[in-house]
Design a protein around this motif. Structure first.
Motif, PDB file in Angstrom:
ATOM      1  N   UNK A  24       0.808  -1.218   0.000  1.00 63.15           N
ATOM      2  CA  UNK A  24       0.000   0.000   0.000  1.00 63.15           C
ATOM      3  C   UNK A  24       0.841   1.268   0.000  1.00 63.15           C
ATOM      4  N   UNK A  25       1.934   1.261   0.769  1.00 63.83           N
ATOM      5  CA  UNK A  25       2.808   2.456   0.829  1.00 63.83           C
ATOM      6  C   UNK A  25       3.546   2.655  -0.489  1.00 63.83           C
ATOM      7  N   UNK A  26       3.918   1.537  -1.131  1.00 59.75           N
ATOM      8  CA  UNK A  26       4.597   1.640  -2.429  1.00 59.75           C
ATOM      9  C   UNK A  26       3.626   2.192  -3.471  1.00 59.75           C
ATOM     10  N   UNK A  83       7.520   5.911   2.519  1.00 53.42           N
ATOM     11  CA  UNK A  83       6.784   6.990   1.847  1.00 53.42           C
ATOM     12  C   UNK A  83       6.752   8.221   2.763  1.00 53.42           C
ATOM     13  N   UNK A  84       7.898   8.878   2.861  1.00 53.53           N
ATOM     14  CA  UNK A  84       7.993  10.087   3.675  1.00 53.53           C
ATOM     15  C   UNK A  84       7.829  11.295   2.764  1.00 53.53           C
TER      16      UNK A  84
ATOM     17  N   UNK B  96      -7.229   1.159  18.846  1.00 51.66           N
ATOM     18  CA  UNK B  96      -8.545   1.776  19.037  1.00 51.66           C
ATOM     19  C   UNK B  96      -8.514   3.314  19.008  1.00 51.66           C
ATOM     20  N   UNK B  97      -7.636   3.917  19.813  1.00 47.70           N
ATOM     21  CA  UNK B  97      -7.616   5.386  19.895  1.00 47.70           C
ATOM     22  C   UNK B  97      -7.246   6.031  18.556  1.00 47.70           C
ATOM     23  N   UNK B  98      -6.351   5.384  17.812  1.00 51.68           N
ATOM     24  CA  UNK B  98      -5.934   5.934  16.512  1.00 51.68           C
ATOM     25  C   UNK B  98      -7.105   5.876  15.527  1.00 51.68           C
ATOM     26  N   UNK B  99      -7.845   4.754  15.569  1.00 53.64           N
ATOM     27  CA  UNK B  99      -8.993   4.594  14.662  1.00 53.64           C
ATOM     28  C   UNK B  99     -10.111   5.559  15.029  1.00 53.64           C
ATOM     29  N   UNK B 100     -10.410   5.657  16.316  1.00 51.33           N
ATOM     30  CA  UNK B 100     -11.542   6.492  16.741  1.00 51.33           C
ATOM     31  C   UNK B 100     -11.273   7.976  16.569  1.00 51.33           C
ATOM     32  N   UNK B 101     -10.063   8.401  16.888  1.00 49.09           N
ATOM     33  CA  UNK B 101      -9.739   9.838  16.757  1.00 49.09           C
ATOM     34  C   UNK B 101      -9.237  10.182  15.361  1.00 49.09           C
ATOM     35  N   UNK B 102      -9.163   9.167  14.491  1.00 43.47           N
ATOM     36  CA  UNK B 102      -8.681   9.362  13.123  1.00 43.47           C
ATOM     37  C   UNK B 102      -7.310  10.037  13.136  1.00 43.47           C
ATOM     38  N   UNK B 103      -6.433   9.569  14.019  1.00 45.28           N
ATOM     39  CA  UNK B 103      -5.078  10.116  14.080  1.00 45.28           C
ATOM     40  C   UNK B 103      -4.337   9.735  12.791  1.00 45.28           C
ATOM     41  N   UNK B 104      -3.376  10.573  12.377  1.00 44.23           N
ATOM     42  CA  UNK B 104      -2.684  10.277  11.115  1.00 44.23           C
ATOM     43  C   UNK B 104      -1.905   8.954  11.168  1.00 44.23           C
ATOM     44  N   UNK B 105      -1.924   8.220  10.070  1.00 41.96           N
ATOM     45  CA  UNK B 105      -1.192   6.965   9.965  1.00 41.96           C
ATOM     46  C   UNK B 105      -0.061   7.166   8.952  1.00 41.96           C
ATOM     47  N   UNK B 106       1.163   7.154   9.470  1.00 45.93           N
ATOM     48  CA  UNK B 106       2.333   7.418   8.618  1.00 45.93           C
ATOM     49  C   UNK B 106       3.243   6.201   8.620  1.00 45.93           C
ATOM     50  N   UNK B 107       4.160   6.140   7.658  1.00 46.16           N
ATOM     51  CA  UNK B 107       5.050   4.973   7.636  1.00 46.16           C
ATOM     52  C   UNK B 107       5.875   4.871   8.923  1.00 46.16           C
ATOM     53  N   UNK B 108       6.084   3.648   9.377  1.00 44.12           N
ATOM     54  CA  UNK B 108       6.887   3.431  10.583  1.00 44.12           C
ATOM     55  C   UNK B 108       8.104   2.565  10.217  1.00 44.12           C
ATOM     56  N   UNK B 109       9.146   2.616  11.049  1.00 40.49           N
ATOM     57  CA  UNK B 109      10.343   1.825  10.710  1.00 40.49           C
ATOM     58  C   UNK B 109      10.115   0.315  10.779  1.00 40.49           C
ATOM     59  N   UNK B 110      10.902  -0.411  10.009  1.00 42.91           N
ATOM     60  CA  UNK B 110      10.826  -1.876   9.982  1.00 42.91           C
ATOM     61  C   UNK B 110      11.381  -2.443  11.287  1.00 42.91           C
ATOM     62  N   UNK B 111      10.567  -3.224  11.975  1.00 45.06           N
ATOM     63  CA  UNK B 111      10.979  -3.828  13.240  1.00 45.06           C
ATOM     64  C   UNK B 111      11.611  -5.220  13.027  1.00 45.06           C
ATOM     65  N   UNK B 112      11.353  -5.811  11.881  1.00 40.05           N
ATOM     66  CA  UNK B 112      11.858  -7.162  11.628  1.00 40.05           C
ATOM     67  C   UNK B 112      13.390  -7.149  11.727  1.00 40.05           C
TER      68      UNK B 112
END
Lengths: 97, 190
Positions: A24-26, A83-84, B96-112
């Motif tokens: 999705x990000x790509x 996607x920054x 839940x809080x992110x979905x309900x408040x419609x907080x922004x969803x941005x890319x996060x770093x890879x944890x793997x």
């Protein structure tokens, strides 16, 4: 390796995108480049052979990046992971419209 | 093509149902951006048809089950990512809080962990897959990631036990709230 070339009016920079066809990000990154008419090339790494993928991973690591997609390489020098939007805008000199 | 089509065909609706059920069970929501959500579900469906299991749409799978197991959705990194950022790496599962408040969803770093990423592309490391499963697990937990030894949590309402960094938001068995979980430690007597 299947390199997809996308034409665009903005060809100030050489832009190469390593992406996944399922991600999705790509997808958002590809759309951003197309919407801003940025001439670029992209490679879907999930459709590459293992040998090609290994070569791509080495390329990313040699440039100091992490193995994550999308990875954008601007002018063969600057690497952007993920996607920054702000960073991509800045690197490609695209204003906030 | 490096993968043959898997015989099993799944519909987008089946993929969606499965994700919705899993979200409900574990106290999460699916990404509220419908267009983005569909792109992720389509990616999951594509991967299931390619590899025979729904690996993360935002990571490259090898097609070798043993190497991809940690990235089969819901991946091993969903819970710690939701805990820390409010959503998982691809953005499918949202707190839940992110979905309900419609907080922004941005890319996060890879944890793997990078060893797992490397194993997925470096041929000499692929032989690791031939080692017994237990051997791989033991090395990862005790030697390579001493900080990532998981804790054991116990639901005081129904007795459900799980290994996680933090307790679940809801008990997947009896729906008790997070507060009902207590940390368990094991002591060997004698």
């Amino acid at each position: 390796m299947n390199v997809v070339k996308v034409d665009g009016k903005n060809s100030k920079h050489r832009v190469l995108l390593y992406a996944l066809s399922t991600c999705g990000w790509c997808r958002k990154t590809k759309k951003f480049l197309t919407d801003n008419s940025v001439a670029h090339e992209y490679i879907d790494v999930d459709l590459c052979t293992d040998e090609e993928y290994e070569q791509i991973c080495r390329d990313i690591l040699e440039r100091g990046g992490r193995i994550a997609f999308p990875t954008l390489i601007v002018d063969d020098s600057r690497l952007i992971t993920g996607f920054n939007v702000d960073e991509i805008r800045e690197a490609l000199e695209i204003g906030n419209t | 093509m490096r993968f043959g089509r898997h015989w099993r065909l799944v519909t987008l609706e089946q993929v969606r149902q499965r994700a919705e059920n899993d979200a409900r069970t574990h106290g999460y929501y699916l990404n509220p951006d419908e267009e983005f959500l569909i792109s992720l579900l389509e990616g999951l469906r594509e991967n299931e048809e390619r590899y025979g299991y729904p690996s993360c749409p935002c990571r490259r799978a090898t097609g070798v089950f043993e190497l991809d197991r940690d990235i089969i959705c819901p991946c091993d990194y969903r819970d710690p990512d939701c805990e820390e950022y409010g959503y998982c790496y691809c953005g499918l599962y949202v707190r839940k809080d992110v979905a309900e408040k419609r907080l922004p969803i941005k890319p996060i770093p890879e944890r793997r962990p990078s060893e797992k990423l490397a194993r997925a592309y470096s041929k000499e490391d692929v032989t690791v897959s031939e080692k017994p499963v237990e051997e791989i697990k033991t090395t990862l937990v005790s030697e390579e990631h001493p900080a990532e030894v998981l804790k054991m949590w116990y639901c005081r309402q129904c007795g459900y036990v799980c290994f996680r960094e933090e307790p679940p938001y809801v008990c997947p068995i009896c729906k008790a709230k997070r507060e009902m979980f207590s940390r368990l430690t094991v002591k060997i007597i004698g």
